[in-house]
Design a protein around this motif. Structure first.
Motif, PDB file in Angstrom:
ATOM      1  N   SER A 105       3.797   5.554  -2.143  1.00 14.40           N
ATOM      2  CA  SER A 105       2.365   5.616  -2.717  1.00 14.40           C
ATOM      3  C   SER A 105       1.772   4.712  -3.186  1.00 14.40           C
ATOM      4  N   GLY A 106       0.529   4.368  -3.241  1.00 17.72           N
ATOM      5  CA  GLY A 106      -0.329   3.501  -3.770  1.00 17.72           C
ATOM      6  C   GLY A 106      -1.316   3.113  -2.743  1.00 17.72           C
ATOM      7  N   ALA A 107      -2.594   2.291  -3.275  1.00 17.62           N
ATOM      8  CA  ALA A 107      -3.524   2.065  -2.413  1.00 17.62           C
ATOM      9  C   ALA A 107      -2.939   0.717  -1.465  1.00 17.62           C
ATOM     10  N   SER A 114      -9.401  -1.540  -0.020  1.00 18.69           N
ATOM     11  CA  SER A 114      -9.956  -2.834  -0.118  1.00 18.69           C
ATOM     12  C   SER A 114      -8.820  -3.549  -1.173  1.00 18.69           C
ATOM     13  N   ALA A 115      -9.120  -4.876  -1.216  1.00 22.36           N
ATOM     14  CA  ALA A 115      -8.611  -5.709  -2.174  1.00 22.36           C
ATOM     15  C   ALA A 115      -8.970  -5.290  -3.499  1.00 22.36           C
ATOM     16  N   LEU A 116     -10.365  -4.679  -3.955  1.00 18.56           N
ATOM     17  CA  LEU A 116     -10.634  -4.332  -5.143  1.00 18.56           C
ATOM     18  C   LEU A 116      -9.924  -3.024  -5.547  1.00 18.56           C
ATOM     19  N   ALA A 117      -9.645  -2.116  -4.672  1.00 24.23           N
ATOM     20  CA  ALA A 117      -8.935  -0.889  -4.979  1.00 24.23           C
ATOM     21  C   ALA A 117      -7.769  -1.263  -5.452  1.00 24.23           C
ATOM     22  N   ILE A 118      -6.945  -2.225  -4.699  1.00 21.92           N
ATOM     23  CA  ILE A 118      -5.548  -2.644  -5.078  1.00 21.92           C
ATOM     24  C   ILE A 118      -5.423  -3.327  -6.491  1.00 21.92           C
ATOM     25  N   ALA A 119      -6.688  -4.209  -6.750  1.00 24.60           N
ATOM     26  CA  ALA A 119      -6.505  -4.759  -8.105  1.00 24.60           C
ATOM     27  C   ALA A 119      -6.735  -3.906  -9.397  1.00 24.60           C
ATOM     28  N   ASP A 120      -7.548  -2.693  -8.898  1.00 24.33           N
ATOM     29  CA  ASP A 120      -8.033  -1.538  -9.946  1.00 24.33           C
ATOM     30  C   ASP A 120      -6.591  -0.964 -10.256  1.00 24.33           C
ATOM     31  N   GLU A 121      -5.761  -0.732  -9.193  1.00 24.01           N
ATOM     32  CA  GLU A 121      -4.612   0.045  -9.321  1.00 24.01           C
ATOM     33  C   GLU A 121      -3.524  -0.621 -10.238  1.00 24.01           C
ATOM     34  N   THR A 122      -3.707  -2.087  -9.853  1.00 27.24           N
ATOM     35  CA  THR A 122      -2.781  -3.164 -10.801  1.00 27.24           C
ATOM     36  C   THR A 122      -3.218  -2.788 -12.113  1.00 27.24           C
ATOM     37  N   GLN A 123      -4.558  -2.832 -12.458  1.00 25.50           N
ATOM     38  CA  GLN A 123      -4.850  -2.800 -14.092  1.00 25.50           C
ATOM     39  C   GLN A 123      -4.254  -1.462 -14.570  1.00 25.50           C
ATOM     40  N   ALA A 124      -4.433  -0.254 -13.787  1.00 22.59           N
ATOM     41  CA  ALA A 124      -4.137   0.920 -14.189  1.00 22.59           C
ATOM     42  C   ALA A 124      -2.366   1.168 -14.507  1.00 22.59           C
ATOM     43  N   LEU A 125      -1.728   0.152 -13.352  1.00 19.81           N
ATOM     44  CA  LEU A 125      -0.169   0.195 -13.646  1.00 19.81           C
ATOM     45  C   LEU A 125       0.067  -0.496 -15.082  1.00 19.81           C
ATOM     46  N   LEU A 126      -0.701  -1.591 -15.364  1.00 20.63           N
ATOM     47  CA  LEU A 126      -0.394  -2.314 -16.824  1.00 20.63           C
ATOM     48  C   LEU A 126      -0.917  -1.164 -17.833  1.00 20.63           C
ATOM     49  N   ALA A 127      -1.910  -0.745 -17.692  1.00 21.68           N
ATOM     50  CA  ALA A 127      -2.329   0.530 -18.605  1.00 21.68           C
ATOM     51  C   ALA A 127      -1.100   1.505 -18.881  1.00 21.68           C
ATOM     52  N   ASP A 128      -0.631   2.114 -17.778  1.00 22.73           N
ATOM     53  CA  ASP A 128       0.532   2.964 -17.862  1.00 22.73           C
ATOM     54  C   ASP A 128       1.710   2.379 -18.477  1.00 22.73           C
ATOM     55  N   ALA A 129       1.988   1.029 -18.238  1.00 22.63           N
ATOM     56  CA  ALA A 129       3.046   0.556 -18.743  1.00 22.63           C
ATOM     57  C   ALA A 129       3.048   0.463 -20.337  1.00 22.63           C
ATOM     58  N   ARG A 152       3.568  -9.864   3.388  1.00 20.41           N
ATOM     59  CA  ARG A 152       3.798 -10.895   4.772  1.00 20.41           C
ATOM     60  C   ARG A 152       2.699 -10.300   5.870  1.00 20.41           C
ATOM     61  N   ARG A 153       2.460  -9.195   5.689  1.00 20.84           N
ATOM     62  CA  ARG A 153       1.319  -8.591   7.024  1.00 20.84           C
ATOM     63  C   ARG A 153      -0.046  -8.727   6.500  1.00 20.84           C
ATOM     64  N   ALA A 154      -0.085  -8.907   5.367  1.00 22.19           N
ATOM     65  CA  ALA A 154      -1.589  -8.984   4.876  1.00 22.19           C
ATOM     66  C   ALA A 154      -2.254 -10.113   5.024  1.00 22.19           C
ATOM     67  N   THR A 155      -3.553 -10.172   4.983  1.00 24.65           N
ATOM     68  CA  THR A 155      -4.136 -11.558   5.286  1.00 24.65           C
ATOM     69  C   THR A 155      -5.557 -11.634   4.133  1.00 24.65           C
ATOM     70  N   GLY A 156      -5.987 -12.868   3.533  1.00 28.54           N
ATOM     71  CA  GLY A 156      -7.325 -12.687   2.902  1.00 28.54           C
ATOM     72  C   GLY A 156      -7.103 -12.241   1.463  1.00 28.54           C
ATOM     73  N   PRO A 157      -8.040 -11.466   1.178  1.00 31.75           N
ATOM     74  CA  PRO A 157      -8.374 -11.147  -0.084  1.00 31.75           C
ATOM     75  C   PRO A 157      -7.223  -9.971  -0.468  1.00 31.75           C
ATOM     76  N   ARG A 158      -6.975  -9.264   0.652  1.00 35.01           N
ATOM     77  CA  ARG A 158      -6.101  -8.173   0.556  1.00 35.01           C
ATOM     78  C   ARG A 158      -4.580  -8.599   0.208  1.00 35.01           C
ATOM     79  N   ALA A 159      -4.152  -9.660   0.847  1.00 32.13           N
ATOM     80  CA  ALA A 159      -2.827 -10.339   0.599  1.00 32.13           C
ATOM     81  C   ALA A 159      -2.842 -10.794  -0.938  1.00 32.13           C
ATOM     82  N   VAL A 160      -3.803 -11.516  -1.401  1.00 27.23           N
ATOM     83  CA  VAL A 160      -3.848 -11.724  -2.669  1.00 27.23           C
ATOM     84  C   VAL A 160      -3.800 -10.931  -3.712  1.00 27.23           C
ATOM     85  N   ALA A 161      -4.407  -9.756  -3.566  1.00 27.60           N
ATOM     86  CA  ALA A 161      -4.285  -8.612  -4.517  1.00 27.60           C
ATOM     87  C   ALA A 161      -2.747  -8.040  -4.565  1.00 27.60           C
TER      88      ALA A 161
END
Length: 504
Positions: A105-107, A114-129, A152-161
């Motif tokens: 599960s997860g973006a 998008s990279a933004l959706a993954i980044a938003d989920e990361t912030q939500a993970l930290l809030a959950d913690a 390893r399969r991702a590129t660009g902003p998605r790989a960064v997120a």
């Protein structure tokens, strides 16, 4: 009782009690108009669960047809749970899991995220913690490994997120708790709400645990007698199942001829079950009789696809397409119960009837445990009718499947409420079952229980409620009451059966 009025705009459907009261004095609409209005409200309910719940509380259930009444009752119960979950436990995947990001599960899993959706989920993970919710040990490691492969399969902003999410997950994993809801703030209450959400408001955790233990003891005793009958005595039930699994006589050849023979055996079992349908059901739609077991295509087997169902529709017959890729793990004595679960009298009776009843999608969600509950009950229905008479090996297959359902439900409760470790759950399964169910290897099934609390316990609650209600009742009338209007929550079953079966 105040009666909600139709038609209402989307906004007015969800504004709550003030709107409902304002409508009270209007003339009563006709039943068709009433049910259209209910449908419109239910369609939009999850946009504003609290507002929808308020509006639904003013609806007169007695003015509705039976199917729509069950839609209303299920929606009221399920939305009430969702409202409490959102208020008291605003973390994870609402109504599903306390964990947002897992190996399944997860973006990060969605190619269109998008990279933004993954980044938003990361912030939500930290809030959950911050609220005390972290992936448990083991699961955290597997999630990190899955995201590393995705990065390893991702590129660009998605790989960064994904990389940023990995940093957060590695940091949170340092203080990863043991699995189980007992590690969460008010975890027992959270678990109970999840259990009620998909089974029913009448399910009591402690009573369910006691019922599971009684059933487990009874099935173990039955399996012990059957093993003695075939000459396997001594050792644990699991060890004897392991020994039986390896008897060459019951294994199909690992080739096309072996797979064809396995499917032919399943269809012979199906033909026998079909002869019993008049003993169990009122006349069924023709499409229910047009079902069969079928082989997967070589491409599906190569891709590792699991077994799946195709419901009958029009001239297209229904079928259960069975996974036989690892046919060595499917001895012949394990397959009759699969037929009774997946085909007749299991899913291929209940699901086509449900299509005709057309329950609202909210009821499908809030009564989802009934789906498996019915099919597990159907396995027992076939056994009680004598379909294993003279076949102790087939009866042992039935017992193994029943132990599988019981042991995973007991592990669900054990891990989340009683402090079981993963190792304890795995040891319990090996002792009781010996071999895992074909589609649920022990490790992967344990992961699902950790990530989706109360799911297996809810299925068992639905199954055992059906089984207990059936006792002493005429089966044809009982099954008609149970299946005519589609799946139901456990708290709806007894009133539905009593209403249908009451003297007129």
């Amino acid at each position: 009782m105040v009666r909600a009025m139709i038609p209402l705009s989307r906004r007015s459907l969800l504004v709550g009690s003030a709107a409902a009261l304002a409508l009270a004095g209007r003339a009563r609409p006709d039943p068709g108009e009433e049910e259209k209005g209910l449908r419109a409200l239910l369609d939009r309910a999850q946009e504003n669960p609290a507002g929808a719940l308020t509006a639904l509380s003013a609806w007169d259930a007695d003015a509705l047809s039976a199917g729509r009444r069950f839609d209303l009752l299920a929606a009221r119960s399920g939305l009430a749970v969702d409202v409490e979950l959102a208020r008291r436990f605003p973390f994870g995947r609402p109504g599903r899991s306390p964990y947002r990001v897992t190996p399944t599960s997860g973006a990060w899993l969605r190619s269109d995220a998008s990279a933004l959706a993954i980044a938003d989920e990361t912030q939500a993970l930290l809030a959950d913690a911050g609220a005390g919710v972290r992936l448990p040990r083991g699961m955290a490691e597997r999630t990190i490994a899955a995201l590393e492969a995705a990065q390893r399969r991702a590129t660009g902003p998605r790989a960064v997120a994904i990389g940023d999410q990995l940093v957060a997950l590695r940091r949170l994993a340092i203080e990863a708790p043991r699995p189980g809801m007992v590690a969460l703030p008010e975890g027992a209450r959270y678990y109970t709400l999840l259990l009620r959400r998909t089974s029913g408001d009448d399910v009591d955790v402690d009573a369910l645990h006691r019922r599971l233990l009684r059933e487990h003891a009874a099935v173990r005793a039955q399996a012990d007698r059957l093993f003695a009958q075939i000459g396997l005595r001594g050792g644990s039930i699991g060890a004897r199942y392991q020994a039986l699994w390896r008897v060459a006589r019951w294994r199909y050849p690992d080739d096309d001829a072996g797979r064809d023979r396995a499917v032919a055996d399943m269809n012979r079992t199906l033909a026998t079950a079909a002869l019993h349908l008049p003993r169990w059901f009122e006349p069924l739609p023709a499409q229910v009789h047009a079902v069969r077991a079928a082989r997967m295509s070589p491409a599906e087997e190569a891709a590792g696809k699991q077994g799946y169902r195709v419901l009958p529709a029009g001239d297209r017959p229904g079928r259960y397409v069975v996974d036989l890729r690892e046919i060595g793990r499917r001895p012949a004595w394990t397959l009759p119960a699969v037929v009774h679960h997946e085909l007749l009298p299991g899913h291929m009776v209940q699901m086509p009837l449900e299509v005709l009843a057309a329950p609202h999608p909210l009821r499908l969600d809030y009564a989802q445990a009934f789906l498996e509950g019915w099919a597990i009950y159907a396995e027992g229905l076939a056994a009680a009718a004598g379909l294993y008479r003279g076949d102790p090996h087939g009866a042992l297959g039935y017992c193994h499947w029943r132990l599988f359902r019981l042991c995973r439900a007991l592990a669900d409760l054990g891990i989340h409420l009683h402090g079981w470790s993963s190792d304890r759950a795995l040891a319990f399964w090996r002792e009781e079952m010996g071999e895992p169910a074909y589609f649920a290897p022990f490790a992967s099934d344990l992961d699902r229980i950790v990530v989706e609390p109360a799911t297996r316990a809810a299925e068992a609650a639905s199954w055992l409620t059906i089984e207990d209600l059936a006792r002493g009742r005429p089966l044809v009338a009982f099954h008609a009451a149970l299946l005519q209007h589609g799946r139901m929550r456990t708290d709806m079953l007894h009133p539905a059966v009593m209403d249908r079966m009451a003297p007129r």
